[in-house]
Structure formats: structure tokens, C-alpha cells
Design an enzyme around this catalytic site. Structure first.
Site, PDB file in Angstrom:
ATOM      1  CB  ILE A  68      -0.905  -0.094   1.122  1.00  0.00           C
ATOM      2  CG1 ILE A  68      -1.866  -1.314   1.042  1.00  0.00           C
ATOM      3  CG2 ILE A  68      -1.606   1.333   1.341  1.00  0.00           C
ATOM      4  CD1 ILE A  68      -2.653  -1.393   2.333  1.00  0.00           C
ATOM      5  CB  SER A 123      13.000   2.098   1.764  1.00  0.00           C
ATOM      6  OG  SER A 123      13.377   0.871   1.395  1.00  0.00           O
ATOM      7  CG  ASP A 149      13.969  -0.944  11.874  1.00  0.00           C
ATOM      8  OD1 ASP A 149      12.735  -0.801  12.232  1.00  0.00           O
ATOM      9  OD2 ASP A 149      14.579  -1.595  11.968  1.00  0.00           O
ATOM     10  CG  ASN A 208       1.792   2.062   4.429  1.00  0.00           C
ATOM     11  OD1 ASN A 208       0.680   1.493   4.013  1.00  0.00           O
ATOM     12  ND2 ASN A 208       2.996   1.628   4.141  1.00  0.00           N
ATOM     13  CE1 TYR A 218      -1.657  -5.880  11.134  1.00  0.00           C
ATOM     14  CE2 TYR A 218      -3.793  -6.165  11.131  1.00  0.00           C
ATOM     15  CZ  TYR A 218      -2.971  -5.669  10.556  1.00  0.00           C
ATOM     16  OH  TYR A 218      -3.204  -4.868   9.536  1.00  0.00           O
ATOM     17  CE  LYS A 266      -2.252  -2.201  11.380  1.00  0.00           C
ATOM     18  NZ  LYS A 266      -1.347  -1.257  10.904  1.00  0.00           N
ATOM     19  CB  VAL A 320      -5.050  -4.008   0.174  1.00  0.00           C
ATOM     20  CG1 VAL A 320      -4.463  -3.526  -1.151  1.00  0.00           C
ATOM     21  CG2 VAL A 320      -5.861  -2.878   0.873  1.00  0.00           C
ATOM     22  CB  THR A 350       0.135  -6.026   0.124  1.00  0.00           C
ATOM     23  OG1 THR A 350      -0.606  -6.364   1.422  1.00  0.00           O
ATOM     24  CG2 THR A 350      -0.767  -4.716  -0.390  1.00  0.00           C
TER      25      THR A 350
END
Ligand code: NAP
Length: 231
Positions: A16, A34, A60, A87, A155, A159, A188, A190
Site C-alpha cells: 500500500i 524504506s 526503521d 503506513n 495484530y 491496531k 488489499v 499485498t
């Protein structure tokens, strides 16, 4: 938000994040983060071939020093940051296990990246939002208390807690004219979402982009495809 914006996107090297980089960079100034210089350079070169300039910084989100160094580079390139996409995120393999079998390590590692990582990035980037700004935290419907089902414990916790941070920051940054929202990008296609996901990256990021740049930008909300959803 009609003119060119200065945008930072974490985890912009694939999925994404990369979709957002590609979607936003033709009309805005984009710096993506990145962990991999080689991959980042390939993205920058590909854009250059289309006469589009994109910049990247190595970051990072688990490492405060790396974030501080990256933010320093951002501050040299941008006078001010207008829009930050938090993201970068992980979903570790233990998502298949029930809560009682999930390791503490998996929960702590996921929390470190998905939740604390966002707070760390905000700590460094908010001071660069000199003219106010917008922060979009990429959360997930899996963190929604109203929809809470079983599995994916690490997870889901990360979130739900990210949503909490979103709400707190949306209150605390009002005086800086910074608006903070959490969004669910949908399911999505990915590396994380898998092949069976219902949305292509392009379909999802198109909705996110429309929301991010729209005139009436809310504050302290949880949204999917621009529509408010319950926490
Ligand atoms: P993805 O394809 O797995 O990409 C994850 C991105 O996060 C990669 O760029 C990765 O970098 C980066 N990242 C992970 N850990 C990092 C760290 N410690 N520091 C910096 N970057 C890090 O995932 P995605 O599907 O695009 O997901 C993007 C966001 O959307 C995540 O926050 C995810 O939770 C959320 N989301 C996704 C879906 C879905 O269906 N895909 C649904 C709901 C929410 P590396 O390449 O270096 O690993």
C-alpha cells in the site's frame, strides 16, 4: 489542499505504501521511507524514467535513532511537512494461532512496530509540520472493537492501540492545527493481505488519496474509503 503538498510515507517500498508513493508523487513532493536502499533506489529510478522526482530516506520505525536521522534528512528537503502517512506495519505468522497460544514476543514485536513505531515517527515528524498538517495512521478493521473477532491477537491489539494513539494525538495536536485520523485501507492484495484480498493496491490507494487530499478533512475519526466507521 489544492497545491503541491510535502508528503512523507513510511514503508513506501512495497504494498500500500508504494501504491501511495506512485499515486501521489506526480502531483506532490513525496519522500518515502524504506529499510532497503537498493529497492528504494529502483523505485526512484523508475519514477525518474517517467520524469517524476521522488525522494527516500532510510528508516526503521523500530529504531528511534534511525527515525531521528531520517527526519533530519526530511527537514533538509522539506521546509515543512504537510501530510504524514504512518503506513509501515507487520502481521507476524502467529496470526493463525488463538490468543492463548500466541507468544508474548509476537505481541510485543507487533506492538513495537505497528503502535510504538507510529508514535516514534510522530515525535520526529510533528515538529516539521510547521504550517499545520494531516496525519493518517493506516490502521485496520481488525483493530475495531465493534467488529472484534478471534485470532490475530498481536495484530488486533496493535491496531486497537494505534487507534487509541490516533485519538489522543487528535486532541493534543489541535493547537498545532494538525489533524489526525486512522483509516482502514480495506482488504488489499499485498504481501500482507494475500492474493485473495478483495481490493487491488490501486483501488485502495485511490480511495486513500481522495480522502487524504479532500477539502473537509476530519479530526480524530476512524474511516474506511472516506466514510467514518465505529472504533
Ligand atoms: P506489506 O506489503 O507487508 O508492506 C509493509 C510495509 O511496512 C513494507 O514497506 C515494510 O518494509 C514496512 N515495514 C515493516 N516493518 C517496518 C519497520 N520496522 N520499519 C520500517 N518499515 C517497516 O503490507 P501492506 O499490506 O502494504 O500494509 C500496509 C499497512 O496497511 C500496514 O500498516 C497494514 O497493517 C495495513 N493494512 C493492510 C491491509 C491489507 O489487506 N493489506 C489491511 C488492513 C490494514 P520492508 O519491505 O522493509 O519489510
Amino acid at each position: 489542499m489544492n497545491n503541491k503538498k510535502n508528503i512523507v510515507i513510511t514503508g513506501g517500498n512495497r504494498g500500500i505504501g508504494l501504491g501511495l508513493v506512485e499515486n501521489l508523487s506526480s502531483m506532490n513532493n513525496v519522500i518515502f521511507t524504506s529499510r532497503d536502499r537498493v529497492v528504494a533506489e529502483e523505485i526512484v529510478d523508475k519514477a525518474k524514467n517517467r520524469s517524476i522526482e521522488i525522494n527516500y530516506v532510510l528508516m526503521d520505525v523500530n529504531d528511534s535513532q534511525s527515525i531521528a536521522k531520517a527526519s533530519e534528512e526530511v527537514s533538509q528537503k522539506f521546509k515543512s511537512v504537510d501530510l504524514l502517512f504512518n503506513n509501515a506495519g507487520i502481521l507476524l505468522n502467529e496470526y493463525q494461532l488463538p490468543a492463548l497460544d500466541t507468544s508474548e514476543k509476537s505481541i510485543l514485536d507487533t506492538f513495537n512496530t505497528n503502535t510504538l513505531g507510529v508514535l516514534r515517527v510522530c515525535k520526529s515528524i510533528v515538529p516539521l509540520m510547521k504550517n499545520g498538517g494531516r496525519i493518517i495512521n493506516i490502521s485496520s478493521g481488525m483493530g475495531q472493537l465493534i467488529e472484534m473477532e478471534s485470532g490475530s491477537t498481536a495484530y488486533r491489539i496493535s491496531k486497537t492501540a494505534l487507534n487509541t494513539i490516533t485519538k489522543i494525538l487528535s486532541n493534543e495536536l489541535i493547537d498545532n492545527n494538525i489533524k489526525v485520523n486512522a483509516i482502514c485501507p480495506g482488504w488489499v492484495q499485498t504481501d500482507m493481505g494475500g492474493k485473495n484480498a478483495t481490493l487491488t493496491v490501486q483501488e485502495s490507494v485511490q480511495k486513500i488519496t481522495e480522502f487524504a487530499l479532500r477539502k473537509n478533512f476530519p479530526n480524530g475519526k476512524f474511516l474506511r474509503h472516506g466514510e467514518v466507521i465505529p472504533w
